[in-house]
Design a protein around this motif. Structure first.
Motif, PDB file in Angstrom:
ATOM      1  N   TYR A 539      42.680  35.811  46.104  1.00 47.18           N
ATOM      2  CA  TYR A 539      41.688  36.135  45.098  1.00 47.18           C
ATOM      3  C   TYR A 539      42.113  37.386  44.343  1.00 47.18           C
ATOM      4  N   LEU A 540      41.448  37.603  43.177  1.00 46.16           N
ATOM      5  CA  LEU A 540      41.801  38.748  42.351  1.00 46.16           C
ATOM      6  C   LEU A 540      41.504  40.068  43.054  1.00 46.16           C
ATOM      7  N   VAL A 541      40.472  40.092  43.867  1.00 46.86           N
ATOM      8  CA  VAL A 541      40.133  41.320  44.589  1.00 46.86           C
ATOM      9  C   VAL A 541      41.258  41.704  45.557  1.00 46.86           C
ATOM     10  N   ASP A 542      41.946  40.720  46.085  1.00 47.97           N
ATOM     11  CA  ASP A 542      43.045  40.992  47.021  1.00 47.97           C
ATOM     12  C   ASP A 542      44.316  41.431  46.319  1.00 47.97           C
ATOM     13  N   LYS A 543      44.382  41.316  44.994  1.00 49.15           N
ATOM     14  CA  LYS A 543      45.613  41.645  44.266  1.00 49.15           C
ATOM     15  C   LYS A 543      45.409  42.818  43.309  1.00 49.15           C
ATOM     16  N   LEU A 544      44.499  43.730  43.653  1.00 48.78           N
ATOM     17  CA  LEU A 544      44.220  44.868  42.773  1.00 48.78           C
ATOM     18  C   LEU A 544      45.416  45.825  42.695  1.00 48.78           C
ATOM     19  N   GLU A 545      46.221  45.909  43.763  1.00 45.95           N
ATOM     20  CA  GLU A 545      47.348  46.830  43.789  1.00 45.95           C
ATOM     21  C   GLU A 545      48.653  46.185  43.303  1.00 45.95           C
ATOM     22  N   VAL A 546      48.603  44.948  42.880  1.00 48.43           N
ATOM     23  CA  VAL A 546      49.803  44.235  42.414  1.00 48.43           C
ATOM     24  C   VAL A 546      49.737  44.129  40.899  1.00 48.43           C
ATOM     25  N   TYR A 547      50.852  44.511  40.231  1.00 47.09           N
ATOM     26  CA  TYR A 547      50.879  44.478  38.768  1.00 47.09           C
ATOM     27  C   TYR A 547      51.436  43.129  38.319  1.00 47.09           C
ATOM     28  N   GLU A 548      50.587  42.167  38.219  1.00 50.85           N
ATOM     29  CA  GLU A 548      50.979  40.855  37.713  1.00 50.85           C
ATOM     30  C   GLU A 548      49.780  40.206  37.045  1.00 50.85           C
ATOM     31  N   SER A 549      50.089  39.349  36.065  1.00 53.22           N
ATOM     32  CA  SER A 549      49.025  38.712  35.303  1.00 53.22           C
ATOM     33  C   SER A 549      48.463  37.529  36.067  1.00 53.22           C
ATOM     34  N   ALA A 550      47.175  37.416  36.040  1.00 52.56           N
ATOM     35  CA  ALA A 550      46.524  36.299  36.723  1.00 52.56           C
ATOM     36  C   ALA A 550      46.358  35.097  35.819  1.00 52.56           C
ATOM     37  N   VAL A 551      46.387  35.314  34.486  1.00 55.47           N
ATOM     38  CA  VAL A 551      46.144  34.221  33.554  1.00 55.47           C
ATOM     39  C   VAL A 551      47.271  34.050  32.552  1.00 55.47           C
ATOM     40  N   GLY A 552      48.160  35.050  32.436  1.00 53.22           N
ATOM     41  CA  GLY A 552      49.212  34.963  31.433  1.00 53.22           C
ATOM     42  C   GLY A 552      50.469  34.274  31.910  1.00 53.22           C
ATOM     43  N   ASP A 553      50.578  34.027  33.200  1.00 50.77           N
ATOM     44  CA  ASP A 553      51.779  33.388  33.739  1.00 50.77           C
ATOM     45  C   ASP A 553      51.734  31.897  33.459  1.00 50.77           C
ATOM     46  N   ALA A 554      52.865  31.371  32.926  1.00 50.43           N
ATOM     47  CA  ALA A 554      52.918  29.933  32.579  1.00 50.43           C
ATOM     48  C   ALA A 554      52.954  29.052  33.816  1.00 50.43           C
ATOM     49  N   ASN A 555      53.373  29.615  34.956  1.00 48.73           N
ATOM     50  CA  ASN A 555      53.494  28.812  36.168  1.00 48.73           C
ATOM     51  C   ASN A 555      52.194  28.733  36.962  1.00 48.73           C
ATOM     52  N   THR A 556      51.133  29.394  36.465  1.00 46.49           N
ATOM     53  CA  THR A 556      49.856  29.344  37.167  1.00 46.49           C
ATOM     54  C   THR A 556      49.261  27.945  37.053  1.00 46.49           C
ATOM     55  N   LYS A 557      48.969  27.337  38.197  1.00 46.54           N
ATOM     56  CA  LYS A 557      48.514  25.950  38.189  1.00 46.54           C
ATOM     57  C   LYS A 557      46.993  25.823  38.193  1.00 46.54           C
ATOM     58  N   MET A 558      46.265  26.831  38.683  1.00 47.45           N
ATOM     59  CA  MET A 558      44.817  26.714  38.768  1.00 47.45           C
ATOM     60  C   MET A 558      44.174  28.004  38.264  1.00 47.45           C
ATOM     61  N   ALA A 559      42.923  27.901  37.891  1.00 50.96           N
ATOM     62  CA  ALA A 559      42.200  29.067  37.374  1.00 50.96           C
ATOM     63  C   ALA A 559      41.984  30.084  38.484  1.00 50.96           C
ATOM     64  N   PRO A 560      42.165  31.373  38.186  1.00 53.73           N
ATOM     65  CA  PRO A 560      42.006  32.387  39.233  1.00 53.73           C
ATOM     66  C   PRO A 560      40.543  32.574  39.605  1.00 53.73           C
ATOM     67  N   LYS A 561      40.308  33.024  40.804  1.00 52.77           N
ATOM     68  CA  LYS A 561      38.965  33.282  41.320  1.00 52.77           C
ATOM     69  C   LYS A 561      38.846  34.764  41.674  1.00 52.77           C
ATOM     70  N   ILE A 562      37.632  35.298  41.474  1.00 54.10           N
ATOM     71  CA  ILE A 562      37.446  36.735  41.654  1.00 54.10           C
ATOM     72  C   ILE A 562      37.280  37.096  43.123  1.00 54.10           C
ATOM     73  N   GLU A 563      36.288  36.523  43.773  1.00 60.34           N
ATOM     74  CA  GLU A 563      35.994  36.891  45.150  1.00 60.34           C
ATOM     75  C   GLU A 563      35.312  35.729  45.835  1.00 60.34           C
ATOM     76  N   ARG A 564      35.361  35.738  47.142  1.00 57.94           N
ATOM     77  CA  ARG A 564      34.684  34.701  47.929  1.00 57.94           C
ATOM     78  C   ARG A 564      33.175  34.919  47.866  1.00 57.94           C
ATOM     79  N   PHE A 565      32.441  33.858  47.575  1.00 58.03           N
ATOM     80  CA  PHE A 565      30.981  33.962  47.530  1.00 58.03           C
ATOM     81  C   PHE A 565      30.379  32.670  48.071  1.00 58.03           C
ATOM     82  N   PRO A 566      29.413  32.735  48.952  1.00 57.36           N
ATOM     83  CA  PRO A 566      28.883  33.965  49.575  1.00 57.36           C
ATOM     84  C   PRO A 566      29.911  34.615  50.490  1.00 57.36           C
TER      85      PRO A 566
END
Length: 608
Positions: A539-566
């Protein structure tokens, strides 16, 4: 005789036996005749149990296991504690499985002999005697099998058994190197039967019979060659046995032995090994034979018939050529160890080792170029069959890495001497030109791999670099006197492809740059808090310290998710709970006697 004539002959013999037999009675019930497809049984057993890969030991173990199962199912065992032989008579055969017993006894003895025949250094005198004994045993069981089938089976099975016995007898005589006329007659008899049987029956049986005829043909030609009735040379006989199969292993071993004998006779004339103007003496007969063997393989690869050879056949010849040169180098190095302090002999042996190593390096480069050619033919090929493998650009990059390493090793070997001749200098320059061309090809296919991954900037830079390398290599190849037209045309085509692909990558990169904001906003709109339907690796919360794009990468196959809920349950610390469990289990002592007694008066006793 034709097939119908042979069957008629068998039936007439049977009828004559019944007429001449005084005990025959017309009212007696005719015993049923068994039927078995001997050739199909043999081919299936051999293909499924080791002989597809030449593993005769495995096939022999299968025959032994099959015989044990047959003995047990037929209750035809040979005693419990002590072995008691039981003869296989005509009256014993009351089931077709008894014929299978005799057949597998033949196959077991034959496979044992062939296993001894395929030893690395060939069978020695004692092993050869044992080999001949096992083949005699196979002939004995095959003859019994033929005689039993002639009385207990139908005409077709009887003919197949007769051809099988003839082949086994011919194999024994073939191995003994004697009675070539009898061996030729046996092989011809087997071939005639299979030719006739191939005209009848289902399609599968016809194919098996024709393959068997083709397998017998080399043995027949070799027998004719030994008798003197064939105009073929020993080297030409090698081209006959192109098929693979157990029936050709003995023939190929004989041909190899004949070629080794011919090379040993020619080795006396090979006194020097010429390489780049040098002449190195070859004194060891083993080195001479190995070098002659390698030179014969080189003639096959560079002769007029080399263009018509398939790629798989060429690769097989290259493997044999490498083995021959490695054997020669091992012999030369053994001579170096035993040379002692003779400096002149050591210098000659070191030069010979260097020359053989250089030739081996050249042939290695040629083999890897052949692998590149095969891989290129499969690169842009459409995948019609799902099992067919398609080449990826990364595989070509790996092959060109090997070629660059081969050229570097060869160049280091050439430049290792102090006083070099002009031929060596010219050869080293040729290695440098080849290295530059291979670098251009490698860079081109590396750019292709980046292009397929969607990395336009890297692909564009690599295509430009490949074009620069191709132009440098082209100028160097065009500047020499003896121009290699084939390499020049390949480099020109590579230069055009690099220019075209760089333009395509540039245009594709600009188009993607223009559409980048729209795609980015679209991808950002798909971000959600959580989606339990899809499995998210991180999840995006787990990658706060990593400098990489979550939506700009062409190899991304699925939409990113922010956090587990509930959110998931988490364990938290709390105060401990103390439970005195031992209190109820303790028996306290009675202390009434030790208590202080209270003195009371008369009146207090009455009122107490």
């Amino acid at each position: 005789l034709g097939f119908s004539g042979l069957m008629g002959k068998k039936e007439n013999e049977m009828s004559a036996m019944e007429i001449d037999d005084p005990k025959s009675d017309g009212s007696e019930q005719i015993l049923p005749r068994f039927s078995m497809n001997v050739l199909q049984l043999m081919k299936t057993s051999q293909a499924q149990h080791g002989l597809r890969h030449g593993d005769y030991a495995r096939y022999r173990r299968y025959c032994s296991a099959r015989l044990r199962r047959l003995y047990k199912s037929l209750k035809f065992t040979h005693g419990r504690g002590k072995y008691t032989r039981r003869a296989m008579l005509e009256s014993t055969v009351t089931d077709v499985r008894f014929l299978h017993v005799v057949f597998y006894m033949t196959e077991r003895a034959w496979s044992h002999a062939m296993d001894k025949r395929q030893l690395p250094d060939g069978p020695n005198a004692r092993q050869r005697i044992y080999l001949i004994g096992r083949l005699r045993k196979a002939v004995k069981w095959a003859s019994l099998f033929s005689s039993l089938c002639s009385n207990k089976t139908d005409s077709r099975t009887s003919l197949e058994a007769e051809a099988y016995a003839s082949y086994m007898k011919g194999t024994l005589l073939f191995e003994q190197d004697q009675n070539w006329e009898t061996a030729l007659a046996c092989f011809r008899n087997a071939r005639a039967v299979y030719e006739e049987l191939g005209k009848y029956g289902d399609l599968e049986n016809q194919v098996l019979c024709r393959e068997r005829v083709e397998e017998l043909e080399p043995s027949i030609e070799y027998c004719k060659h030994k008798i003197g009735k064939s105009n073929l040379q020993t080297s030409e006989l090698l081209q006959i046995g192109e098929m693979e199969g157990p029936a050709l292993d003995l023939f190929k071993a004989k041909i190899e032995a004949a070629m080794e004998e011919a090379r040993s006779q020619q080795a006396a004339s090979l006194t020097e090994f010429n390489w780049l103007g040098y002449r190195f003496p070859v004194s060891n007969p083993k080195s001479r034979v190995s070098i002659l063997k390698a030179q014969d393989f080189e003639k096959e690869l560079q002769g007029p018939a080399a263009e018509s050879l398939p790629a798989e056949k060429k690769l097989t010849i290259y493997d044999k050529l490498f083995t021959a040169y490695h054997d020669a180098r091992n012999t030369i190095r053994s001579d170096l160890v035993s040379a002692g302090n003779a400096e002149s002999v050591k210098d000659d042996l070191n030069g010979l080792d260097k020359a053989v190593g250089a030739v081996l390096g050249q042939r290695t480069i040629e083999r890897n170029q052949l692998l590149v050619k095969i891989a290129k033919s499969k690169l842009n090929k459409k995948r019609d069959d799902k099992t067919e493998k398609v080449t990826k650009p990364e595989e070509l990059v790996r092959l060109y890495d090997l070629l660059l390493q081969n050229v570097a090793d060869l160049s280091d070997l050439i430049s290792s001497g102090r006083d070099r001749k002009p031929e060596e200098i010219a050869f080293e320059e040729e290695c440098q030109r080849k290295s530059l061309a291979f670098r251009a090809e490698r860079c081109f296919y590396l750019a292709k791999s980046y292009s397929l991954a969607g990395k336009r900037v890297e692909a564009y830079a690599l295509y430009c670099r490949a074009r620069s390398l191709a132009e440098d290599a082209l100028s160097k190849f065009q500047s020499i006197a003896n121009k290699d037209e084939g390499t020049i045309q390949e480099l020109k085509a590579l230069d055009k492809e690099c220019r075209a692909n760089s333009c395509i990558e540039h245009a594709t990169g600009i188009m993607e740059e223009e559409k980048a904001p729209e795609k980015l906003s679209k991808k950002i709109s798909t971000i959600s808090l959580n989606d339990t339907a899809t499995k998210v690796e991180k999840y995006l919360v787990d990658k706060l310290e990593v400098y990489e794009s979550a939506v700009g990468d062409a190899n991304t196959k699925m939409a990113p998710k922010i956090e587990r809920f509930p959110p998931a349950f988490q364990s938290i610390p709390r105060n401990p709970i103390v439970l005195d469990l031992a209190y109820n289990c303790i028996e306290f002592p009675v202390l009434d006697e030790r208590k202080k007694k209270v003195q009371r008066g008369f009146i207090s006793r009455l009122w107490g």
